[in-house]
Design a protein around this motif. Structure first.
Motif, short mmCIF file in Angstrom:
data_model
loop_
_atom_site.label_atom_id
_atom_site.label_comp_id
_atom_site.label_asym_id
_atom_site.label_seq_id
_atom_site.Cartn_x
_atom_site.Cartn_y
_atom_site.Cartn_z
N GLY A 95 0.82 -1.21 0.00
CA GLY A 95 0.00 0.00 0.00
C GLY A 95 0.85 1.25 0.00
O GLY A 95 0.67 2.15 -0.84
N ILE A 96 1.80 1.34 0.92
CA ILE A 96 2.65 2.53 1.01
C ILE A 96 3.56 2.63 -0.20
O ILE A 96 3.74 3.70 -0.79
CB ILE A 96 3.49 2.48 2.31
CG1 ILE A 96 2.58 2.63 3.53
CG2 ILE A 96 4.56 3.55 2.30
CD1 ILE A 96 1.92 4.00 3.63
N PRO A 104 6.93 1.10 -8.69
CA PRO A 104 6.13 0.31 -9.63
C PRO A 104 5.54 -0.89 -8.88
O PRO A 104 6.19 -1.42 -7.96
CB PRO A 104 7.13 -0.13 -10.70
CG PRO A 104 8.48 0.16 -10.15
CD PRO A 104 8.34 1.15 -9.05
N LEU A 105 4.34 -1.32 -9.28
CA LEU A 105 3.65 -2.38 -8.54
C LEU A 105 4.47 -3.67 -8.39
O LEU A 105 4.52 -4.22 -7.28
CB LEU A 105 2.29 -2.68 -9.19
CG LEU A 105 1.48 -3.73 -8.44
CD1 LEU A 105 1.11 -3.25 -7.05
CD2 LEU A 105 0.23 -4.11 -9.22
N LEU A 110 7.10 -7.49 -4.86
CA LEU A 110 8.34 -8.21 -4.55
C LEU A 110 8.83 -7.83 -3.15
O LEU A 110 9.21 -8.69 -2.35
CB LEU A 110 9.41 -7.88 -5.60
CG LEU A 110 10.66 -8.76 -5.50
CD1 LEU A 110 10.32 -10.18 -5.92
CD2 LEU A 110 11.79 -8.19 -6.36
N GLY A 111 8.77 -6.51 -2.86
CA GLY A 111 9.21 -6.05 -1.55
C GLY A 111 8.43 -6.71 -0.43
O GLY A 111 8.99 -7.17 0.57
N PHE A 166 -3.53 -3.36 -10.76
CA PHE A 166 -3.58 -4.80 -11.01
C PHE A 166 -4.06 -5.57 -9.78
O PHE A 166 -4.90 -6.46 -9.86
CB PHE A 166 -2.19 -5.27 -11.43
CG PHE A 166 -2.01 -6.76 -11.38
CD1 PHE A 166 -2.55 -7.57 -12.36
CD2 PHE A 166 -1.31 -7.35 -10.33
CE1 PHE A 166 -2.39 -8.94 -12.31
CE2 PHE A 166 -1.14 -8.72 -10.27
CZ PHE A 166 -1.69 -9.51 -11.27
N ILE A 167 -3.52 -5.18 -8.63
CA ILE A 167 -3.76 -5.97 -7.42
C ILE A 167 -5.25 -5.96 -7.03
O ILE A 167 -5.81 -6.97 -6.61
CB ILE A 167 -2.83 -5.46 -6.29
CG1 ILE A 167 -2.85 -6.40 -5.09
CG2 ILE A 167 -3.13 -4.06 -5.88
CD1 ILE A 167 -1.69 -6.12 -4.14
#
Ligand SMILES: Nc1ncnc2c1ncn2[C@@H]1O[C@H](COP(=O)(O)OP(=O)(O)OP(=O)(O)O)[C@@H](O)[C@H]1O
Ligand SMILES: [Mg+2]
Lengths: 399, 270
Positions: A95-96, A104-105, A110-111, A166-167
């Motif tokens: 979110g943050i 980028p999403l 990944l993070g 996308f999410i």
């Protein structure tokens, strides 16, 4: 010493060809589920409507995914009480990252997953290095991670995800086109029939007892009928959600890994007897670490699905009954908390039971407090059944 | 299996030992568990290792199993000096150890237990091949296992011990060590395991059998190696040694409580 005679004479006539989760497998859960559905349908005919079932499936995806991780830790006889917080942390990171971070999403996702993996790595390290009981480590983790989640979210406490991201689209807007769903159902049945047939041929060629050709055909056929009916019925509403299909794919993949690979075998071995596994040359420490990492990654993944579905990430992400529902689903689905018994499908069966109860009670406009009480009671029931079946296995010399 | 008969035919005389231990010392802190212990193991021979509690039997075989390292002394395998730093190294040499307990996973079936840690198959497990080989192996041992697809928890003690012993053979070892394999077993099951030990010998393996049951020892062993307080205290060839002589070597005195009881009973019955 003479050469051994033909191999078939002593071969088992038992229908036990694979590692099974327990004496009765998944039969009691399925029966229980049918009973629950009938009761709620009688109380409120909207329960089994296509629209409600489509929603129910969507609700299953996130906690169900978390529950796959619980199945894994339970298989090695451990527990992770912090999966809710881990999922909340993952939601907060995405979110943050997406909003004020401007990442980028894919990077944000990944993070979040890497954060999950690190949590699991830390648990695995603490557990294998110092031998601290996993429930203590993860209970401490629950506190620390929810602190981290608050830290990541900053003063506002809640971020809304862009609806067209996308999410969000994946978790609540995308549905499988019905023709493709039919195609997948047929493909699944064909794959099962083919592998069953090939394995039967191979067993016959090896002189081992083999299932009859009829049973090899009947099982996939029955599955096909069930799948076609489900696809048709859900198709009368919006159909099968992308996130639910994703969850299903994870369950099937994890089931394959657990039952058909060397690593999966070592997981069951460690859950059955750590010392025997060690003496057989299995690197027990690595198995534990791998399991804790996978569990936390599944938790993070579930957190992302939940964030997408709620279009937001906040302090309450992963809070409330997320933890308990994920653990309850694994146990209700038939995975033992004592280790060594269970299957990835427990996550699927268990979460469908829990969400059915929750959805049914909501339809009856019962308070969430009543839902908590009933879910808690069902969990206790499942754990009692688990303990009882363990005791009866011990009494009958079945470990 | 012609090879087996060849080896077992002349096992006592010409065969050099496959495995020798010379002058083995081992201390745990202040406790001297082993002092200058020698041990020879020949192919096609059953060596019984006997001694009182704490005599050092388990310590000696744990050195062979790679669990402990000796402080001094040398081990030769096939006439080459070797060191055994880990269980994996022991297994690679061809030494298989069957520990008395905690060797099987109760929740796994017989096939999974037999191949645990060395499963067949690259990406996916080859269950058919493993099951086939399991039956072959169990049949060679004339093992009475009703099904290889039941969890081992549902097997009897003797059957479980059979599975544990069969498992040690999967890696094609030359020496098999059995630490008290009959300790918890009934009469029939003990006989089963002893038959198994004889079959290992027929296959040309060197077998080390640790046991407190001298009747078992006399039934299957070719030689008896006695340890007492961490030292060698006699090596006997089985048909030539009496029960009393072994007892005397174990306890370190000819005039012991046990022999006294025996002779008293002998007099009473007369
Ligand atoms: N890991 C260890 N640490 C310290 N002392 C040990 C250890 N293992 C064995 N010992 C000591 O070494 C001695 C020999 O023990 P060992 O287990 O070899 O005896 P054993 O002949 O196998 O006896 P038993 O018949 O009771 O199994 C004993 O005095 C024991 O206390
Ligand atoms: Mg011992």
């Amino acid at each position: 010493m003479s050469h051994p005679p033909a191999t078939t004479e002593l071969a088992p006539r038992l229908p036990l060809f694979r590692l099974r989760s327990g004496e009765l497998g998944s039969v009691p859960v399925v029966v229980g589920l049918v009973v629950i559905w009938i009761v709620f349908e009688i109380l409120n005919p909207a329960f089994l409507s296509a629209g409600n079932l489509v929603n129910l499936a969507l609700q299953c995806a996130s906690v169900g995914t978390i529950s796959i991780g619980i199945v894994l830790v339970a298989l090695v006889g451990q527990i992770d009480l912090s999966v809710g917080s881990t999922s909340g942390l993952a939601a907060a990171i995405v979110g943050i990252g997406m909003t004020s971070g401007g990442w980028p999403l894919p990077l944000a996702i990944l993070g979040a997953l890497v954060a999950g993996a690190l949590v699991g790595l830390l648990y695995g390290f603490l557990f294998t290095r110092f031998g601290v009981p996993s429930f203590v480590i993860t209970l401490a983790g629950l506190l620390a991670i929810s602190g981290l989640q608050r830290e990541v979210l900053g003063p506002d406490g809640t971020v809304n995800l862009p609806y067209d991201s996308f999410i969000v689209q994946f978790a609540q807007v995308w549905f499988l086109p019905t023709p493709i769903a039919y195609g997948l159902a047929v493909a699944a049945a064909v794959v099962i029939a083919l592998t069953g047939w090939l394995s039967m041929r191979k067993r016959v060629a090896a002189g081992l007892s083999a299932p009859s050709p009829l049973s090899v055909i009947v099982r996939p056929l029955a599955l096909l009928v069930v799948l076609l009916v489900v696809v048709w019925y859900l198709g009368t509403d919006r159909g099968i959600g992308a996130s639910f299909l994703f969850f299903l794919a994870l369950v099937v993949a994890m089931n394959y890994v657990l039952t058909r690979t060397r690593w999966g075998r070592s997981v069951y071995a460690v859950g059955g007897s750590v010392e025997a596994a060690r003496r057989a040359g299995i690197r027990v420490g690595r198995v534990y670490v791998g399991i804790f990492v996978l569990c936390s990654v599944f938790a993070a993944l579930g957190g992302l699905l939940a964030a997408g579905r709620l279009t937001s990430a906040g302090l309450s992400s992963g809070g409330g009954d997320t933890n308990l529902n994920a653990i309850a689903a694994a146990v209700i689905g038939g995975t033992s908390l004592f280790g060594g018994r269970g299957s990835a499908f427990s996550a699927l069966l268990g979460i469908v039971v829990i969400q059915s109860i929750s959805s049914g009670l909501t339809l009856l406009s019962l308070d969430s407090s009543v839902r908590s009480i009933i879910t808690g009671a069902v969990l206790v029931l499942a754990v009692v059944l688990d303990a009882l079946s363990r005791r009866s296995r011990a009494a009958h010399g079945r470990g | 299996m012609t090879l087996v008969t060849e080896v077992s035919g002349d096992r006592h005389q010409s065969a050099r030992p496959v495995l020798t231990m010379r002058g083995i010392n081992k201390s745990f802190g202040a406790v001297r568990a082993l002092t200058d212990v020698d041990l020879d193991i020949h192919a096609g021979e059953v060596v019984a290792l006997v001694g009182d509690n704490g005599a050092g039997k388990s310590t000696l075989v744990k050195i062979l199993a790679g669990v402990h390292a000796q402080d001094s002394g040398e081990i030769t395998f096939d006439e080459k000096r070797v060191s055994i730093p880990s269980p994996a190294a022991s297994r690679e040499l061809g030494i298989a150890t069957v520990f008395q307990e905690l060797s099987l996973c109760d929740n796994l079936d017989v096939v999974s237990n037999l191949f645990l840690g060395r499963e067949i198959g690259a990406a996916a497990l080859d269950e058919v091949e493993m099951e086939k080989r399991s039956w072959e192996l169990l049949r060679q041992l004339s093992a009475k296992i009703p099904s290889v697809r039941v969890p081992v928890a549902s097997l009897s003690g003797g059957q479980r011990q059979t599975v544990a012993i069969a498992r040690s053979l999967i890696g094609e070892p030359t020496v098999v060590i059995l630490d008290e394999p009959t300790a918890a077993l009934g009469i029939a099951q003990t006989a089963e395991v002893l038959n198994l030990v004889e079959r290992l010998r027929e296959r040309g393996l060197g077998v080390v059998l640790i046991s407190h049951n001298l009747a078992d020892v006399q039934a299957v062993a070719d030689r008896v190696v006695v340890l007492r307080l961490g030292r060698n205290n006699g090596v006997f060839t089985v048909p030539d040694v009496s029960y009393e002589e072994i007892i005397a070597a174990i306890t370190g005195a000819t005039d012991t409580a046990i022999t006294a009881r025996d002779s008293r009973r002998g007099e009473e019955s007369r």
